[in-house]
Design a protein around this motif. Sequence first.
Motif, PDB file in Angstrom:
ATOM      1  N   MET A 111       0.831  -1.202   0.000  1.00  0.00           N
ATOM      2  CA  MET A 111       0.000   0.000   0.000  1.00  0.00           C
ATOM      3  C   MET A 111       0.869   1.257   0.000  1.00  0.00           C
ATOM      4  SD  MET A 111      -2.726  -1.606  -0.329  1.00  0.00           S
ATOM      5  CE  MET A 111      -3.830  -0.232  -0.649  1.00  0.00           C
ATOM      6  N   GLY A 112       1.977   1.217   0.757  1.00  0.00           N
ATOM      7  CA  GLY A 112       2.893   2.362   0.779  1.00  0.00           C
ATOM      8  C   GLY A 112       3.397   2.659  -0.625  1.00  0.00           C
ATOM      9  N   GLU A 113       3.733   1.590  -1.338  1.00  0.00           N
ATOM     10  CA  GLU A 113       4.229   1.701  -2.712  1.00  0.00           C
ATOM     11  C   GLU A 113       3.139   2.269  -3.632  1.00  0.00           C
ATOM     12  OE1 GLU A 113       5.528  -2.212  -3.746  1.00  0.00           O
ATOM     13  OE2 GLU A 113       6.063  -1.669  -5.790  1.00  0.00           O
ATOM     14  N   LEU A 114       1.920   1.698  -3.491  1.00  0.00           N
ATOM     15  CA  LEU A 114       0.793   2.144  -4.321  1.00  0.00           C
ATOM     16  C   LEU A 114       0.485   3.619  -4.108  1.00  0.00           C
ATOM     17  CD1 LEU A 114      -2.161  -0.441  -4.254  1.00  0.00           C
ATOM     18  CD2 LEU A 114      -1.221   0.733  -6.247  1.00  0.00           C
ATOM     19  N   VAL A 115       0.425   4.009  -2.838  1.00  0.00           N
ATOM     20  CA  VAL A 115       0.068   5.392  -2.527  1.00  0.00           C
ATOM     21  C   VAL A 115       1.152   6.340  -3.023  1.00  0.00           C
ATOM     22  CG1 VAL A 115      -0.267   7.037  -0.634  1.00  0.00           C
ATOM     23  CG2 VAL A 115      -1.412   4.804  -0.565  1.00  0.00           C
ATOM     24  N   ALA A 116       2.407   5.950  -2.808  1.00  0.00           N
ATOM     25  CA  ALA A 116       3.503   6.863  -3.144  1.00  0.00           C
ATOM     26  C   ALA A 116       3.750   6.945  -4.656  1.00  0.00           C
ATOM     27  CB  ALA A 116       4.771   6.442  -2.416  1.00  0.00           C
ATOM     28  N   THR A 117       3.608   5.803  -5.356  1.00  0.00           N
ATOM     29  CA  THR A 117       3.999   5.783  -6.775  1.00  0.00           C
ATOM     30  C   THR A 117       2.828   5.556  -7.714  1.00  0.00           C
ATOM     31  OG1 THR A 117       4.347   3.398  -6.892  1.00  0.00           O
ATOM     32  CG2 THR A 117       6.182   4.713  -6.067  1.00  0.00           C
ATOM     33  N   GLY A 118       1.676   5.146  -7.156  1.00  0.00           N
ATOM     34  CA  GLY A 118       0.522   4.876  -7.998  1.00  0.00           C
ATOM     35  C   GLY A 118       0.531   3.487  -8.612  1.00  0.00           C
ATOM     36  N   ALA A 119       1.565   2.691  -8.322  1.00  0.00           N
ATOM     37  CA  ALA A 119       1.624   1.354  -8.922  1.00  0.00           C
ATOM     38  C   ALA A 119       2.350   0.389  -7.990  1.00  0.00           C
ATOM     39  CB  ALA A 119       2.363   1.418 -10.261  1.00  0.00           C
ATOM     40  N   THR A 120       2.148  -0.902  -8.223  1.00  0.00           N
ATOM     41  CA  THR A 120       2.881  -1.936  -7.496  1.00  0.00           C
ATOM     42  C   THR A 120       3.028  -3.138  -8.417  1.00  0.00           C
ATOM     43  OG1 THR A 120       2.867  -3.443  -5.618  1.00  0.00           O
ATOM     44  CG2 THR A 120       0.712  -2.813  -6.481  1.00  0.00           C
ATOM     45  N   ASN A 121       4.126  -3.879  -8.211  1.00  0.00           N
ATOM     46  CA  ASN A 121       4.261  -5.105  -9.002  1.00  0.00           C
ATOM     47  C   ASN A 121       3.661  -6.315  -8.273  1.00  0.00           C
ATOM     48  OD1 ASN A 121       6.078  -5.412  -7.001  1.00  0.00           O
ATOM     49  ND2 ASN A 121       7.889  -5.645  -8.317  1.00  0.00           N
ATOM     50  N   ALA A 122       3.097  -6.079  -7.064  1.00  0.00           N
ATOM     51  CA  ALA A 122       2.493  -7.197  -6.327  1.00  0.00           C
ATOM     52  C   ALA A 122       1.217  -7.647  -7.035  1.00  0.00           C
ATOM     53  CB  ALA A 122       2.176  -6.752  -4.902  1.00  0.00           C
ATOM     54  N   PRO A 123       0.963  -8.972  -7.065  1.00  0.00           N
ATOM     55  CA  PRO A 123      -0.229  -9.476  -7.770  1.00  0.00           C
ATOM     56  C   PRO A 123      -1.502  -9.276  -6.947  1.00  0.00           C
ATOM     57  CG  PRO A 123       1.025 -11.298  -6.856  1.00  0.00           C
ATOM     58  CD  PRO A 123       1.783 -10.057  -6.506  1.00  0.00           C
ATOM     59  N   ILE A 124      -2.049  -8.060  -6.988  1.00  0.00           N
ATOM     60  CA  ILE A 124      -3.227  -7.779  -6.163  1.00  0.00           C
ATOM     61  C   ILE A 124      -4.535  -7.810  -6.948  1.00  0.00           C
ATOM     62  CG2 ILE A 124      -1.951  -6.466  -4.405  1.00  0.00           C
ATOM     63  CD1 ILE A 124      -2.995  -3.893  -5.783  1.00  0.00           C
ATOM     64  N   ALA A 125      -4.466  -8.145  -8.229  1.00  0.00           N
ATOM     65  CA  ALA A 125      -5.700  -8.153  -9.033  1.00  0.00           C
ATOM     66  C   ALA A 125      -6.826  -8.991  -8.415  1.00  0.00           C
ATOM     67  CB  ALA A 125      -5.381  -8.631 -10.456  1.00  0.00           C
ATOM     68  N   PRO A 126      -6.537 -10.165  -7.814  1.00  0.00           N
ATOM     69  CA  PRO A 126      -7.641 -10.957  -7.251  1.00  0.00           C
ATOM     70  C   PRO A 126      -8.355 -10.272  -6.088  1.00  0.00           C
ATOM     71  CG  PRO A 126      -5.631 -12.285  -7.446  1.00  0.00           C
ATOM     72  CD  PRO A 126      -5.241 -10.863  -7.702  1.00  0.00           C
ATOM     73  N   PHE A 127      -7.751  -9.202  -5.555  1.00  0.00           N
ATOM     74  CA  PHE A 127      -8.319  -8.554  -4.375  1.00  0.00           C
ATOM     75  C   PHE A 127      -9.004  -7.234  -4.718  1.00  0.00           C
ATOM     76  CE2 PHE A 127      -4.386 -10.864  -3.371  1.00  0.00           C
ATOM     77  CZ  PHE A 127      -4.938 -11.910  -2.652  1.00  0.00           C
ATOM     78  N   ALA A 128      -9.238  -7.005  -6.007  1.00  0.00           N
ATOM     79  CA  ALA A 128      -9.842  -5.744  -6.450  1.00  0.00           C
ATOM     80  C   ALA A 128     -11.234  -5.571  -5.858  1.00  0.00           C
ATOM     81  CB  ALA A 128      -9.921  -5.728  -7.972  1.00  0.00           C
ATOM     82  N   ILE A 129     -11.547  -4.356  -5.482  1.00  0.00           N
ATOM     83  CA  ILE A 129     -12.877  -4.082  -4.908  1.00  0.00           C
ATOM     84  C   ILE A 129     -13.967  -4.264  -5.952  1.00  0.00           C
ATOM     85  CG2 ILE A 129     -12.819  -1.564  -5.351  1.00  0.00           C
ATOM     86  CD1 ILE A 129     -14.142  -1.368  -2.452  1.00  0.00           C
ATOM     87  N   THR A 130     -13.571  -4.142  -7.238  1.00  0.00           N
ATOM     88  CA  THR A 130     -14.564  -4.264  -8.309  1.00  0.00           C
ATOM     89  C   THR A 130     -15.121  -5.677  -8.445  1.00  0.00           C
ATOM     90  OG1 THR A 130     -12.690  -4.552  -9.777  1.00  0.00           O
ATOM     91  CG2 THR A 130     -13.684  -2.369  -9.725  1.00  0.00           C
ATOM     92  N   ARG A 131     -14.496  -6.662  -7.767  1.00  0.00           N
ATOM     93  CA  ARG A 131     -15.042  -8.021  -7.902  1.00  0.00           C
ATOM     94  C   ARG A 131     -16.422  -8.124  -7.273  1.00  0.00           C
ATOM     95  NH1 ARG A 131     -11.500  -8.696  -3.300  1.00  0.00           N
ATOM     96  NH2 ARG A 131     -12.217 -10.215  -1.764  1.00  0.00           N
ATOM     97  N   PHE A 132     -16.789  -7.140  -6.432  1.00  0.00           N
ATOM     98  CA  PHE A 132     -18.113  -7.158  -5.820  1.00  0.00           C
ATOM     99  C   PHE A 132     -19.098  -6.244  -6.551  1.00  0.00           C
ATOM    100  CE2 PHE A 132     -15.089  -8.030  -2.321  1.00  0.00           C
ATOM    101  CZ  PHE A 132     -15.453  -9.349  -2.089  1.00  0.00           C
ATOM    102  N   THR A 133     -18.622  -5.579  -7.625  1.00  0.00           N
ATOM    103  CA  THR A 133     -19.518  -4.701  -8.371  1.00  0.00           C
ATOM    104  C   THR A 133     -20.538  -5.551  -9.127  1.00  0.00           C
ATOM    105  OG1 THR A 133     -17.618  -3.271  -8.707  1.00  0.00           O
ATOM    106  CG2 THR A 133     -19.581  -2.777 -10.000  1.00  0.00           C
ATOM    107  N   PRO A 134     -21.820  -5.264  -8.953  1.00  0.00           N
ATOM    108  CA  PRO A 134     -22.820  -6.072  -9.660  1.00  0.00           C
ATOM    109  C   PRO A 134     -22.615  -5.991 -11.173  1.00  0.00           C
ATOM    110  CG  PRO A 134     -23.851  -4.533  -8.108  1.00  0.00           C
ATOM    111  CD  PRO A 134     -22.403  -4.181  -8.175  1.00  0.00           C
ATOM    112  N   GLY A 135     -22.730  -7.099 -11.850  1.00  0.00           N
ATOM    113  CA  GLY A 135     -22.553  -7.149 -13.298  1.00  0.00           C
ATOM    114  C   GLY A 135     -23.673  -6.393 -14.003  1.00  0.00           C
ATOM    115  N   PRO A 136     -23.483  -6.086 -15.269  1.00  0.00           N
ATOM    116  CA  PRO A 136     -24.504  -5.348 -16.022  1.00  0.00           C
ATOM    117  C   PRO A 136     -25.756  -6.211 -16.225  1.00  0.00           C
ATOM    118  CG  PRO A 136     -22.675  -5.988 -17.472  1.00  0.00           C
ATOM    119  CD  PRO A 136     -22.300  -6.424 -16.093  1.00  0.00           C
TER     120      PRO A 136
END
Lengths: 460, 373
Positions: free
Chosen positions: B348-373
């Motif tokens: 998170m420190g990396e994300l906040v400071a640089t806007g990016a991270t190489n850690a594989p966080i895609a599975p934890f995206a908040i959008t996974r709970f967004t209702p589908g169209p």
Amino acid sequence: MNGYDVVIVGAGPAGMACASEACSAGLSTLVLDEQPRPGGQIFRDIEVSDRKRRALLGKDYGEGARIAGAFRASGAEYVPGAVVWNIDSAKRIDYSAGGRSHSVEAKSLVVATGAIERPTPMPGWTLPGVTTVGAVQILFKTSGIVFEDVVLVGSGPLLWLAATQLIAAGSPPKAIVETVPKARYREAARHFGKALPAWRYLAKGFAMMRAVKKAGVPVHRDATDIAIEGETVAAAVTFAAGGRRQRIETAHVALHQGVVPNQQITRLLNCQHRFDESQRAFLPVVDESFETSVPGVFVAGDGAGIGGAKSAEMRGRLVAMRIAEKAGRPAGEAAKLRAEIAKDAAVRPLLEALYAPSADILSPADTTMVCRCEEITAGQIREAVALGAPGPNQVKSFLRAGMGPCQGRMCGLAVSEIIAAAKGETPSTTDYYRIRPPLKPLLLSELAGLGAEEPREAAE
Amino acid sequence: MTNRTADLVVIGGGIHGCSAALQAAMRGLEVVVIEKDTVARHASGVNAGGVRRLGRAYAEVPISQRSMEIWHRIEELVDDDCGFQRAPQIKVAETDADLRDLKDRAAHLRAMGFEHEVVLDRDELRAHLPAVSEHCVGGLASLEDGFALPYQTTFAFQRKARSLGVRFAENCRAQQVERIGSDFRVTTERGVFTGRKLLNCGGAWAGEIARQLGEPVEVEPTAPMMLVTSRMPRFCSAVVGNQSRPLSFKQMQNGTVVIGGGRRGRALPDTNVSELIFSELRQTAETAMAIFPIMRQATIVRSWAGIEGRMPDGIPVISPSSTEEGAYHAFGFSSHGFQLGPGVGEIMGELVATGATNAPIAPFAITRFTPGP
């Protein structure tokens, strides 16, 4: 699961009187108590003490026989030897008795678990041979055992009562080392006029002091810097008094700095508490009928603030009347009882001013052990505060103070006082440990058997 | 507290909030942490203390691995050993079917490129756990894991962060979060805080912050229950779980045994109250005695439960906001966030400071709970 209109925890004067009154109002009533016989600590073993022991313990102890007799005749269900280890927010009570756990539900819960002795941290207080004045009394009440050559150290009415009882039993204490500062007598004198309606207590107090003097027991007043010396067991009490350092050799020391409400159950139930400056202790917040901030949870007796045995009995009755009234049952006249309770309490401001805990035990030296279970010193607690731990629960998490088998009963107040002093606060803002179940240690195997079907009675 | 605009406002003073605040400060950011109670008041201060890679959801394994590397040099990071003890984590198999499942898992991890989980046969299990019950047939172990003291750890992260200039506003509940121009404004019961970036580490209370950012998610407050015994002779030096029954079991240095593992009490997040349910905890007692017969003699001296947030799929949200640029989330660790604290804080420190991270966080995206169209 069995359910009752009223479940009372504790069979001292408050619990017994509450049960009798509740039964006479037609409420189904259960009393759970840890001891094998009713009486609580003040009337411990009153039913089985012989005439001789009762004579030695004094007239007020004999009063317990009347209360216990009425309780036995009341028809209340009574489970002796019951250790209550959890109560939840639905007033479901889990207790251990006869090697297994049982659960009951209460419409109203009466906490009548009384008082405990204030923790008295000082150098050497954990040595074998050191006990409390309350423990000395319990040994005498239950077994007739008296300590030889015990030195009584501290302050409070119980110190003088124990002294007169020991004298009557033929084993006078070797000395009394009293910590009441001289200036306190002047402060307490302000309350003398208001205490007069409760003149019987004053007369009893003066009589006890006269008896001690007559028996020739040395009394060292205004003692400070008390330490108990000894390598592996207590060997001597040392202190400063009369302008010099003194030393009394003894193998037995009994400490006392007054009694304070036992808050374990009311804390467990998240009842509101307040710090009472006069009693120098936390009290559950109660209304005029001793109901706490949690509806249906009442505190009868010393648990709501120290008032003594007579007040405890009356408060117990008052609580039962209120529960009956709320249940739409005929209840006794509460106004008269409230007036009597107020009259009995008239002596309290004087006693609280005179016998406030000594400054030494409120701020023990850095090297003095405070939490006995986990062996945590006052200095360690102050260091944790200096690091930034904001209160007793963080100190507990950080140092393990209060995490041992006694669940902080022995150190809780002392830890709150030390943290408050270190932060320049009052204990009122510092607050107290959160209390977690089990209230008393519980076998894992007993928890595993919880809720299993109870064995059927053979002759049914 | 002055009202100047910080680089980062962190909501929540648990292990994740403190760890991320520290990492952001190490990258030169000016940080404020807003905590509604006191630091480590809930799950971060009173969890079971397991530092465990073993048995994690496959998606979590890489970040858990990254966190473990920090744990092994935790004192260098926070100037405190955090009570960390290296110890094997072992999942016990009571049946052959359990053992087969564990073997399958180890094979799957090897295929992913992770070698830290190893299968133990009957004898190997006993070499690690001499007191284990006769009926247990084997297990799965991660030998370089361990355990730590939760409050000491979170407190150490707070102190280290503070020494680098992070400000902590405790007893200060975030009531309203809104975007004002390019900044975030957080209104609390003790005044207003503004920051260029915002990080939501609100644990069981994080759902409300996400909702105000326009991305509602369901965070279930839970209270995993734990109990601790009086001191016992040393008989176990590993942290022990069970393949088919919930259990987390460890003997501390002082001889006490801490037993937890997922049985849940009653969590009341509005009043900060967590209540133990002993009829549930009963099963924990049963399992502990089944795996370690010596526990029949054990005496419970205390039990407790901290309130934490659980996501519907059981894995956390570690994610940039999908609605507000500059806002981030790390919450919902679903009863297994303690070990992840140091690693996710770094991410998170990396994300906040640089806007990016190489850690594989895609599975934890908040959008996974967004209702589908």
